[in-house]
Design a protein around this motif. Structure first.
Motif, short mmCIF file in Angstrom:
data_model
loop_
_atom_site.label_atom_id
_atom_site.label_comp_id
_atom_site.label_asym_id
_atom_site.label_seq_id
_atom_site.Cartn_x
_atom_site.Cartn_y
_atom_site.Cartn_z
N TYR A 126 7.34 5.46 3.35
CA TYR A 126 6.12 5.06 3.50
C TYR A 126 5.04 5.60 2.53
CZ TYR A 126 3.86 9.43 5.08
OH TYR A 126 3.60 11.12 5.15
N ARG A 127 5.61 6.65 1.56
CA ARG A 127 4.82 7.01 0.63
C ARG A 127 5.16 6.46 -0.81
NH1 ARG A 127 2.14 11.60 1.43
NH2 ARG A 127 0.92 10.56 -0.16
N THR A 128 5.91 5.34 -0.66
CA THR A 128 6.40 4.75 -2.17
C THR A 128 6.19 3.29 -1.93
OG1 THR A 128 8.47 4.17 -1.43
CG2 THR A 128 8.21 6.61 -2.60
N SER A 129 5.91 2.42 -3.03
CA SER A 129 5.69 1.02 -3.06
C SER A 129 6.98 0.36 -2.54
CB SER A 129 5.18 0.38 -4.35
OG SER A 129 6.19 0.77 -5.28
N GLY A 130 8.12 0.70 -3.12
CA GLY A 130 9.20 0.06 -2.74
C GLY A 130 9.52 0.22 -1.39
N GLY A 131 9.34 1.49 -0.85
CA GLY A 131 9.66 1.91 0.51
C GLY A 131 8.80 1.24 1.47
N LYS A 132 7.67 0.70 1.10
CA LYS A 132 6.84 0.01 2.05
C LYS A 132 7.30 -1.42 2.10
CE LYS A 132 2.56 2.61 1.14
NZ LYS A 132 1.25 2.52 0.40
N ALA A 133 7.78 -1.98 0.97
CA ALA A 133 8.22 -3.29 0.62
C ALA A 133 9.51 -3.23 1.53
CB ALA A 133 8.49 -3.60 -0.48
N ALA A 148 9.82 7.74 15.14
CA ALA A 148 9.52 8.26 16.43
C ALA A 148 9.05 9.64 16.46
CB ALA A 148 10.85 8.21 17.25
N ALA A 149 9.19 10.42 15.72
CA ALA A 149 8.94 11.79 15.67
C ALA A 149 7.32 11.82 14.53
CB ALA A 149 10.04 12.67 15.01
N GLY A 150 6.83 10.77 14.48
CA GLY A 150 5.69 10.76 13.49
C GLY A 150 6.12 10.56 11.87
N LEU A 151 5.13 10.64 11.28
CA LEU A 151 5.48 10.55 9.55
C LEU A 151 5.76 11.75 9.04
CD1 LEU A 151 2.44 7.92 8.78
CD2 LEU A 151 4.64 7.53 9.63
N PRO A 152 6.73 12.07 8.17
CA PRO A 152 6.86 13.17 7.47
C PRO A 152 5.70 13.62 6.74
CG PRO A 152 8.42 11.60 6.73
CD PRO A 152 7.64 10.82 7.97
N ALA A 153 5.41 14.98 6.91
CA ALA A 153 4.09 15.28 6.13
C ALA A 153 4.37 15.22 4.71
CB ALA A 153 3.83 16.91 6.58
N TRP A 154 3.37 15.16 3.75
CA TRP A 154 3.60 14.78 2.49
C TRP A 154 2.07 15.23 1.76
CZ3 TRP A 154 7.92 13.85 -0.28
CH2 TRP A 154 7.67 13.63 -1.76
N VAL A 162 1.65 6.21 12.55
CA VAL A 162 2.44 5.11 12.48
C VAL A 162 1.36 3.99 12.84
CG1 VAL A 162 4.04 3.95 14.00
CG2 VAL A 162 4.20 6.33 13.53
N ALA A 163 0.45 3.97 13.57
CA ALA A 163 -0.47 2.68 13.48
C ALA A 163 -1.08 2.32 12.33
CB ALA A 163 -1.60 3.21 14.62
N ALA A 164 -1.61 3.39 11.61
CA ALA A 164 -1.82 3.02 10.15
C ALA A 164 -0.75 2.51 9.23
CB ALA A 164 -2.60 4.27 9.32
N LEU A 165 0.34 3.11 9.37
CA LEU A 165 1.56 2.72 8.88
C LEU A 165 1.87 0.77 9.12
CD1 LEU A 165 4.07 2.58 6.77
CD2 LEU A 165 5.18 3.85 8.67
N HIS A 166 1.51 0.51 10.38
CA HIS A 166 1.78 -0.90 10.59
C HIS A 166 0.62 -1.85 10.00
CE1 HIS A 166 5.05 -0.53 13.58
NE2 HIS A 166 4.48 0.39 14.15
#
Length: 242
Positions: A126-133, A148-154, A162-166
Protein backbone atom coordinates in the motif's frame (compact mmCIF):
# COMPACT_ATOMS: atom_id res chain seq x y z
CA UNK A 1 23.35 -25.84 2.91
CA UNK A 2 20.34 -23.65 3.79
CA UNK A 3 22.10 -20.57 2.45
CA UNK A 4 23.02 -22.31 -0.79
CA UNK A 5 19.42 -23.42 -1.26
CA UNK A 6 18.24 -19.87 -0.58
CA UNK A 7 20.60 -18.58 -3.26
CA UNK A 8 19.31 -21.17 -5.74
CA UNK A 9 15.76 -20.04 -4.99
CA UNK A 10 16.71 -16.39 -5.50
CA UNK A 11 18.42 -17.19 -8.80
CA UNK A 12 15.34 -19.07 -9.97
CA UNK A 13 12.94 -16.29 -8.95
CA UNK A 14 14.97 -13.23 -10.00
CA UNK A 15 16.94 -14.59 -12.94
CA UNK A 16 19.97 -12.66 -11.69
CA UNK A 17 21.55 -11.59 -8.41
CA UNK A 18 24.58 -9.58 -7.30
CA UNK A 19 26.88 -10.22 -4.35
CA UNK A 20 25.39 -7.21 -2.56
CA UNK A 21 21.83 -8.50 -3.02
CA UNK A 22 22.84 -12.01 -1.94
CA UNK A 23 24.56 -10.61 1.12
CA UNK A 24 21.45 -8.63 2.10
CA UNK A 25 19.05 -11.53 1.50
CA UNK A 26 21.19 -14.03 3.46
CA UNK A 27 22.19 -11.63 6.23
CA UNK A 28 25.90 -12.41 5.79
CA UNK A 29 29.00 -10.44 4.87
CA UNK A 30 29.59 -9.79 1.14
CA UNK A 31 32.72 -11.97 1.28
CA UNK A 32 30.63 -14.92 2.50
CA UNK A 33 27.99 -14.33 -0.17
CA UNK A 34 30.74 -14.18 -2.81
CA UNK A 35 32.18 -17.51 -1.67
CA UNK A 36 28.76 -19.17 -1.84
CA UNK A 37 28.09 -17.81 -5.33
CA UNK A 38 31.56 -18.88 -6.47
CA UNK A 39 30.88 -22.40 -5.23
CA UNK A 40 27.59 -22.48 -7.14
CA UNK A 41 29.48 -21.39 -10.26
CA UNK A 42 32.07 -24.14 -9.78
CA UNK A 43 29.25 -26.71 -9.56
CA UNK A 44 27.45 -25.32 -12.62
CA UNK A 45 24.43 -23.99 -10.73
CA UNK A 46 25.28 -20.36 -11.49
CA UNK A 47 27.29 -18.38 -14.02
CA UNK A 48 28.84 -14.95 -13.60
CA UNK A 49 27.70 -12.43 -16.20
CA UNK A 50 28.23 -8.76 -16.91
CA UNK A 51 28.19 -6.10 -14.18
CA UNK A 52 29.05 -8.72 -11.51
CA UNK A 53 25.63 -10.31 -11.84
CA UNK A 54 25.12 -14.04 -11.37
CA UNK A 55 22.56 -15.96 -13.42
CA UNK A 56 21.20 -19.54 -13.33
CA UNK A 57 23.78 -22.03 -14.60
CA UNK A 58 23.23 -25.16 -16.71
CA UNK A 59 22.80 -27.46 -13.71
CA UNK A 60 20.03 -25.28 -12.26
CA UNK A 61 18.34 -24.91 -15.65
CA UNK A 62 18.46 -28.69 -16.11
CA UNK A 63 16.29 -29.09 -13.00
CA UNK A 64 13.47 -27.15 -14.65
CA UNK A 65 10.24 -28.94 -15.44
CA UNK A 66 9.17 -29.41 -19.10
CA UNK A 67 6.82 -26.44 -18.79
CA UNK A 68 9.53 -24.19 -17.41
CA UNK A 69 9.73 -20.64 -18.70
CA UNK A 70 12.57 -18.13 -18.23
CA UNK A 71 12.35 -16.06 -15.02
CA UNK A 72 9.79 -13.27 -15.11
CA UNK A 73 12.53 -10.65 -14.83
CA UNK A 74 14.21 -11.96 -17.99
CA UNK A 75 10.96 -12.02 -19.96
CA UNK A 76 9.98 -8.51 -18.91
CA UNK A 77 13.47 -7.00 -19.25
CA UNK A 78 13.12 -5.91 -22.92
CA UNK A 79 9.92 -4.03 -22.05
CA UNK A 80 11.55 -2.50 -18.99
CA UNK A 81 14.41 -1.29 -21.20
CA UNK A 82 11.94 0.20 -23.67
CA UNK A 83 10.06 1.97 -20.89
CA UNK A 84 13.33 3.34 -19.53
CA UNK A 85 14.23 4.69 -22.98
CA UNK A 86 10.77 6.24 -23.37
CA UNK A 87 10.62 8.05 -20.03
CA UNK A 88 14.28 8.59 -19.16
CA UNK A 89 13.58 7.88 -15.48
CA UNK A 90 14.26 5.05 -13.06
CA UNK A 91 11.97 2.09 -13.76
CA UNK A 92 11.26 -1.06 -11.76
CA UNK A 93 9.58 -4.42 -12.08
CA UNK A 94 7.96 -5.55 -8.84
CA UNK A 95 5.92 -8.54 -7.71
CA UNK A 96 3.42 -8.92 -4.89
CA UNK A 97 3.23 -11.63 -2.24
CA UNK A 98 0.23 -11.13 0.04
CA UNK A 99 0.40 -7.51 1.28
CA UNK A 100 4.07 -6.97 0.45
CA UNK A 101 5.92 -6.14 -2.76
CA UNK A 102 9.44 -7.06 -3.80
CA UNK A 103 11.44 -5.12 -6.39
CA UNK A 104 12.92 -7.77 -8.70
CA UNK A 105 14.54 -5.70 -11.47
CA UNK A 106 15.18 -2.10 -12.40
CA UNK A 107 17.09 0.37 -14.56
CA UNK A 108 18.33 3.63 -13.07
CA UNK A 109 17.86 7.03 -14.65
CA UNK A 110 20.87 8.89 -16.05
CA UNK A 111 19.72 12.26 -14.67
CA UNK A 112 22.09 13.81 -12.10
CA UNK A 113 19.10 14.04 -9.73
CA UNK A 114 17.48 10.61 -9.87
CA UNK A 115 15.87 7.84 -7.86
CA UNK A 116 18.23 4.97 -7.06
CA UNK A 117 17.46 1.32 -7.75
CA UNK A 118 15.44 -0.62 -5.19
CA UNK A 119 16.15 -4.10 -6.60
CA UNK A 120 15.78 -6.67 -3.83
CA UNK A 121 13.92 -4.30 -1.48
CA UNK A 122 10.61 -5.26 0.14
CA UNK A 123 7.89 -2.82 1.19
CA UNK A 124 4.21 -2.86 2.18
CA UNK A 125 2.22 -2.89 -1.07
CA UNK A 126 0.00 0.00 0.00
CA UNK A 127 3.04 2.30 0.22
CA UNK A 128 4.16 1.83 -3.41
CA UNK A 129 2.63 2.82 -6.74
CA UNK A 130 2.97 -0.64 -8.25
CA UNK A 131 1.72 -2.24 -5.05
CA UNK A 132 -1.41 -0.10 -5.14
CA UNK A 133 -1.94 -1.08 -8.78
CA UNK A 134 -1.69 -4.77 -7.91
CA UNK A 135 -3.98 -4.41 -4.89
CA UNK A 136 -6.50 -2.64 -7.14
CA UNK A 137 -6.73 -5.84 -9.21
CA UNK A 138 -8.32 -7.50 -6.17
CA UNK A 139 -11.88 -7.05 -4.98
CA UNK A 140 -12.61 -5.19 -1.75
CA UNK A 141 -13.06 -8.35 0.31
CA UNK A 142 -9.66 -9.69 -0.73
CA UNK A 143 -7.97 -6.39 0.11
CA UNK A 144 -9.64 -6.35 3.53
CA UNK A 145 -8.60 -9.96 4.19
CA UNK A 146 -4.97 -9.18 3.33
CA UNK A 147 -5.00 -6.38 5.92
CA UNK A 148 -7.06 -8.09 8.62
CA UNK A 149 -4.51 -6.98 11.23
CA UNK A 150 -4.51 -3.41 9.92
CA UNK A 151 -1.92 -1.65 7.77
CA UNK A 152 1.73 -2.30 8.62
CA UNK A 153 3.29 0.81 10.14
CA UNK A 154 5.58 2.89 7.95
CA UNK A 155 7.25 6.28 8.58
CA UNK A 156 5.30 9.25 7.22
CA UNK A 157 2.29 7.19 6.20
CA UNK A 158 -0.55 8.98 4.41
CA UNK A 159 -3.02 6.08 4.26
CA UNK A 160 -3.87 5.41 7.89
CA UNK A 161 -6.45 2.62 7.78
CA UNK A 162 -8.08 0.04 5.52
CA UNK A 163 -11.04 2.33 4.74
CA UNK A 164 -8.63 4.96 3.41
CA UNK A 165 -6.85 2.26 1.42
CA UNK A 166 -10.12 1.26 -0.24
CA UNK A 167 -10.70 4.88 -1.25
CA UNK A 168 -7.20 5.06 -2.69
CA UNK A 169 -7.70 1.84 -4.66
CA UNK A 170 -10.96 3.16 -6.11
CA UNK A 171 -8.95 6.07 -7.57
CA UNK A 172 -6.33 3.63 -8.90
CA UNK A 173 -9.04 1.67 -10.72
CA UNK A 174 -10.38 4.86 -12.29
CA UNK A 175 -6.94 6.08 -13.40
CA UNK A 176 -5.53 2.62 -14.26
CA UNK A 177 -2.33 3.39 -12.37
CA UNK A 178 -1.20 3.90 -8.77
CA UNK A 179 0.46 7.05 -7.47
CA UNK A 180 2.98 7.21 -4.64
CA UNK A 181 3.94 10.70 -3.49
CA UNK A 182 6.64 10.60 -0.81
CA UNK A 183 5.01 7.49 0.69
CA UNK A 184 7.71 4.87 0.18
CA UNK A 185 10.36 7.44 1.07
CA UNK A 186 10.62 11.24 1.21
CA UNK A 187 11.50 12.95 -2.05
CA UNK A 188 10.30 10.15 -4.33
CA UNK A 189 7.17 10.18 -6.47
CA UNK A 190 6.24 7.15 -8.59
CA UNK A 191 3.48 5.89 -10.82
CA UNK A 192 2.88 2.17 -11.25
CA UNK A 193 0.60 -0.03 -13.31
CA UNK A 194 -0.29 -3.70 -13.04
CA UNK A 195 0.84 -6.26 -15.58
CA UNK A 196 -1.62 -8.76 -14.14
CA UNK A 197 -0.88 -12.28 -12.92
CA UNK A 198 1.92 -14.04 -14.80
CA UNK A 199 2.57 -17.69 -13.92
CA UNK A 200 0.56 -17.17 -10.74
CA UNK A 201 2.61 -14.11 -9.76
CA UNK A 202 1.03 -10.61 -9.58
CA UNK A 203 3.44 -8.13 -11.16
CA UNK A 204 3.66 -4.42 -11.98
CA UNK A 205 5.93 -1.84 -13.59
CA UNK A 206 6.69 1.53 -12.02
CA UNK A 207 8.42 4.78 -12.95
CA UNK A 208 10.10 6.70 -10.10
CA UNK A 209 11.05 10.38 -10.24
CA UNK A 210 12.44 12.82 -7.65
CA UNK A 211 9.41 14.69 -6.29
CA UNK A 212 11.17 18.02 -6.89
CA UNK A 213 10.86 17.64 -10.65
CA UNK A 214 7.93 15.25 -11.05
CA UNK A 215 5.57 17.96 -12.32
CA UNK A 216 8.07 19.06 -14.99
CA UNK A 217 8.92 15.49 -16.04
CA UNK A 218 5.74 15.13 -18.10
CA UNK A 219 3.61 12.86 -15.86
CA UNK A 220 0.81 12.49 -18.44
CA UNK A 221 3.18 11.24 -21.15
CA UNK A 222 4.96 9.11 -18.57
CA UNK A 223 1.68 7.45 -17.56
CA UNK A 224 0.81 6.84 -21.22
CA UNK A 225 4.16 5.11 -21.85
CA UNK A 226 3.75 3.06 -18.67
CA UNK A 227 0.23 1.87 -19.51
CA UNK A 228 1.16 1.03 -23.08
CA UNK A 229 4.19 -0.97 -21.95
CA UNK A 230 2.17 -2.91 -19.36
CA UNK A 231 -0.43 -3.69 -22.01
CA UNK A 232 2.27 -4.98 -24.37
CA UNK A 233 3.78 -7.16 -21.62
CA UNK A 234 0.36 -8.66 -20.82
CA UNK A 235 -0.33 -9.38 -24.47
CA UNK A 236 3.08 -10.91 -25.15
CA UNK A 237 3.30 -13.10 -22.06
CA UNK A 238 -0.32 -14.23 -22.33
CA UNK A 239 0.25 -15.17 -25.97
CA UNK A 240 3.26 -17.31 -25.00
CA UNK A 241 1.23 -19.05 -22.31
CA UNK A 242 -1.49 -20.14 -24.75
Amino acid sequence: MDRALTLLTLLSEHGRITVTEASRELGVAPSSAHRLLSTLCERGFAVRGDKRQYRPGPELLALATPGWAPPLADRVRPYLERLHADVGETVHLMVRAAAEVRFVDGIESHHPLRVGLRTGARMPAYRTSGGKAMLADLDAAEVTALHAAGLPAWPGEKIHDVAALHRELDAVRRNHFGLNQDESEPGVTAIGASIGVIDGQPAALAVAVPTARFASAGPEAMAAHLLRTCGDVREALSARAR
